[in-house]
Design an enzyme around this catalytic site. Structure first.
Site, PDB file in Angstrom:
ATOM      1  N   ASP A  23      66.060 -22.209 -24.439  1.00  0.00           N
ATOM      2  CA  ASP A  23      65.880 -21.750 -25.823  1.00  0.00           C
ATOM      3  C   ASP A  23      64.451 -22.026 -26.281  1.00  0.00           C
ATOM      4  OD1 ASP A  23      68.817 -21.201 -26.263  1.00  0.00           O
ATOM      5  OD2 ASP A  23      68.902 -23.332 -25.842  1.00  0.00           O
ATOM      6  N   TYR A 204      72.131 -25.045 -12.059  1.00  0.00           N
ATOM      7  CA  TYR A 204      73.096 -25.816 -12.858  1.00  0.00           C
ATOM      8  C   TYR A 204      73.919 -26.699 -11.922  1.00  0.00           C
ATOM      9  CZ  TYR A 204      71.588 -22.702 -16.525  1.00  0.00           C
ATOM     10  OH  TYR A 204      70.803 -22.037 -17.420  1.00  0.00           O
ATOM     11  N   GLY A 282      69.291 -19.721 -15.591  1.00  0.00           N
ATOM     12  CA  GLY A 282      69.213 -19.411 -17.022  1.00  0.00           C
ATOM     13  C   GLY A 282      68.481 -18.122 -17.303  1.00  0.00           C
ATOM     14  N   GLU A 283      67.453 -18.215 -18.124  1.00  0.00           N
ATOM     15  CA  GLU A 283      66.730 -17.000 -18.498  1.00  0.00           C
ATOM     16  C   GLU A 283      65.224 -17.092 -18.226  1.00  0.00           C
ATOM     17  OE1 GLU A 283      67.956 -14.938 -21.992  1.00  0.00           O
ATOM     18  OE2 GLU A 283      65.946 -14.201 -22.418  1.00  0.00           O
TER      19      GLU A 283
HETATM   20  O1  TRH Z   1      67.046 -24.845 -18.928  1.00  0.00           O
HETATM   21  P1  TRH Z   1      67.823 -23.596 -18.846  1.00  0.00           P
HETATM   22  O2  TRH Z   1      69.138 -23.728 -18.221  1.00  0.00           O
HETATM   23  O3  TRH Z   1      67.944 -23.033 -20.272  1.00  0.00           O
HETATM   24  C1  TRH Z   1      68.810 -22.181 -20.894  1.00  0.00           C
HETATM   25  C2  TRH Z   1      69.752 -22.881 -21.776  1.00  0.00           C
HETATM   26  O4  TRH Z   1      70.853 -23.319 -21.040  1.00  0.00           O
HETATM   27  C3  TRH Z   1      70.121 -21.993 -22.892  1.00  0.00           C
HETATM   28  O5  TRH Z   1      71.103 -22.536 -23.708  1.00  0.00           O
HETATM   29  C4  TRH Z   1      70.521 -20.634 -22.412  1.00  0.00           C
HETATM   30  O6  TRH Z   1      70.608 -19.843 -23.534  1.00  0.00           O
HETATM   31  C5  TRH Z   1      69.470 -20.079 -21.490  1.00  0.00           C
HETATM   32  O7  TRH Z   1      69.206 -20.988 -20.431  1.00  0.00           O
HETATM   33  C6  TRH Z   1      69.862 -18.760 -20.903  1.00  0.00           C
HETATM   34  O8  TRH Z   1      67.009 -22.493 -17.984  1.00  0.00           O
HETATM   35  P2  TRH Z   1      65.738 -21.599 -18.302  1.00  0.00           P
HETATM   36  O9  TRH Z   1      66.091 -20.496 -19.246  1.00  0.00           O
HETATM   37  O10 TRH Z   1      65.177 -21.220 -17.031  1.00  0.00           O
HETATM   38  O11 TRH Z   1      64.710 -22.555 -19.037  1.00  0.00           O
HETATM   39  C7  TRH Z   1      64.020 -23.574 -18.391  1.00  0.00           C
HETATM   40  C8  TRH Z   1      62.656 -23.759 -19.025  1.00  0.00           C
HETATM   41  O12 TRH Z   1      62.067 -24.967 -18.575  1.00  0.00           O
HETATM   42  C9  TRH Z   1      61.683 -22.648 -18.667  1.00  0.00           C
HETATM   43  O13 TRH Z   1      60.884 -22.325 -19.781  1.00  0.00           O
HETATM   44  C10 TRH Z   1      60.823 -23.268 -17.590  1.00  0.00           C
HETATM   45  C11 TRH Z   1      60.773 -24.690 -18.066  1.00  0.00           C
HETATM   46  N1  TRH Z   1      60.463 -25.698 -17.043  1.00  0.00           N
HETATM   47  C12 TRH Z   1      59.255 -26.378 -17.157  1.00  0.00           C
HETATM   48  O14 TRH Z   1      58.450 -26.079 -18.060  1.00  0.00           O
HETATM   49  N2  TRH Z   1      58.981 -27.334 -16.251  1.00  0.00           N
HETATM   50  C13 TRH Z   1      59.814 -27.665 -15.243  1.00  0.00           C
HETATM   51  O15 TRH Z   1      59.494 -28.582 -14.451  1.00  0.00           O
HETATM   52  C14 TRH Z   1      61.034 -26.935 -15.123  1.00  0.00           C
HETATM   53  C15 TRH Z   1      61.976 -27.244 -13.987  1.00  0.00           C
HETATM   54  C16 TRH Z   1      61.325 -25.966 -16.053  1.00  0.00           C
END
Ligand code: TRH
Length: 389
Positions: A23, A204, A282-283
């Site tokens: 998010d 996950y 995720g996204e």
């Molecule tokens: O963390 P996510 O699972 O996030 C989400 C939430 O679950 C949310 O509620 C849901 O709506 C959405 O997914 C679809 O996965 P996501 O989307 O990939 O987000 C991770 C973020 O973290 C992304 O911006 C990349 C960042 N990130 C870093 O900046 N550094 C890191 O070391 C890692 C592993 C990720």
């Protein structure tokens, strides 16, 4: 809508962190891009500064109001505050239907001219998205209309978030092996890990990681699996025989698992660029993998009634055409295939995927080229907002 530097367009994003980092990850990426590439004056209201700081270490946890990389960041502490119409920006984005504070909505209705109000929705490859993108929804009581804005994979959607310079930055990184070497060494990788087949693993907890680890252990060539701290905690703990922390690594057979610190968003991109294969989830990380010019496997966010299986298939039907190994692997990785994911023959699934890696790499490039035709989401969003005024 003014794009004059002295009177920049103003825009507010409201972000509620439901869980994890996606998010705030998406909102922060959008905020930065609007500020830096379009000169928009952006305010980001976010209710969870702790999650924010994990992907952006410059965030001050105690500040109600702070300027981060040119973006006004406000700590969104609840729904109670009242707001004046003068506080309301030209464009207001409600992220994932997060429900704006009622006082803010009242102020929006009293502002002249009224702001453009967009509900930024989740990314899905399903066809219905095209029909819902840009749809209006009238407020039941106030003179306000909200429009739905959907990211997506076709020109009838808002497209995908993508910074203007990202392609060139990645190309420079990937054409100079020294950059990856320095970056990975900076993350603590030993030379043997840098020289191995490198996999980043972001998924996950329900992914069958332990089974995949066992398949990799028995492999013929060394694999370095890079896992951000806290991810796949059970499988990692079983592999290490203890709780593993950033900086720890362990080797069994052909597999070395290394725990990485959580890095800032730009470094996460570099990690994806430096690896031979990326597991994302995720996204936002899923989209970043699509800009990494590398094969990837997606772990989708769990939804009730297995709705995510449908979403996963919709994406694979677009992306993995002719790549049966990737389809099969992805379905089992997400528990959407026949049978229990843990009971699958992961050695065979991995062997098939590995054999198709050159085709997957080609697909990554072709897909990116195709996606570029849809324009980038931030530009599309501003154009849509301008069309409503
Ligand atoms: O963390 P996510 O699972 O996030 C989400 C939430 O679950 C949310 O509620 C849901 O709506 C959405 O997914 C679809 O996965 P996501 O989307 O990939 O987000 C991770 C973020 O973290 C992304 O911006 C990349 C960042 N990130 C870093 O900046 N550094 C890191 O070391 C890692 C592993 C990720």
């Amino acid at each position: 809508m003014s794009l004059h530097p002295q009177h920049p367009t103003t825009l507010t994003i409201f972000c509620k962190v439901v869980d994890n980092y996606g998010d705030i990850g998406i909102c922060w990426r959008l905020a930065r891009q609007l500020r830096h590439e379009h000169g928009v004056a952006v305010t980001l209201w976010v209710d969870d500064l702790k999650s924010f700081r994990r992907i952006c270490p410059g965030v001050d946890l105690d500040a109600d109001h702070q300027l981060v990389q040119g973006v006004q960041v406000r700590h969104w502490r609840g729904q109670e505050a009242s707001h004046a119409p003068g506080e309301v920006d030209d464009i207001v984005i409600e992220f994932f239907g997060c429900e704006l504070p009622p006082g803010y909505v009242e102020a929006m209705a009293r502002r002249e001219p009224r702001p453009v109000w967009l509900n930024y929705e989740g990314l899905s490859a399903e066809e219905w998205v095209e029909g819902c993108h840009r749809l209006p929804s009238m407020h039941p009581r106030l003179k306000l209309t909200k429009h739905f804005f959907f990211p997506g994979f076709t020109d009838k959607t808002g497209g995908l978030l993508r910074e203007r310079a990202i392609g060139a930055e990645r190309a420079a990184f990937q054409s100079d092996p020294g950059q990856a070497q320095d970056f990975l060494a900076g993350l603590g990788l030993a030379q043997g890990e840098i020289d191995a087949f490198k996999v980043s693993l972001f998924c996950y907890p329900f992914a069958p990681v332990a089974s995949l680890f066992r398949a990799w252990e028995r492999g013929a060539a060394p694999i370095a699996c890079l896992v951000p701290e806290g991810v796949a905690a059970d499988a990692v703990q079983a592999f290490f025989g203890k709780t593993a922390r950033a900086g720890d690594s362990a080797t069994r057979g052909a597999l070395t698992v290394r725990i990485l610190p959580f890095v800032a968003q730009p470094d996460y991109d570099r990690l994806l660029w430096a690896c031979d294969l990326n597991f994302v989830r995720g996204e936002d990380s899923w989209v970043r993998a699509q800009w990494a010019n590398r094969p990837f496997v997606w772990h989708i966010y769990l939804q009730d009634e297995n709705l995510h299986h449908k979403k996963l298939r919709a994406f694979l039907d677009r992306y993995a055409v002719g790549l049966d190994s990737l389809k099969t692997f992805s379905l089992h990785w997400n528990g959407a295939g026949p049978g229990d994911p843990q009971d699958q023959d992961w050695q065979a699934l991995w062997a098939d995927l590995l054999a198709d890696m050159p085709e997957m790499a080609e697909r990554a490039g072709a897909w990116e080229t195709r996606m570029l035709e849809n324009g980038d989401l931030a530009t599309n969003l501003l154009a849509f907002a301008a069309s409503l005024r």
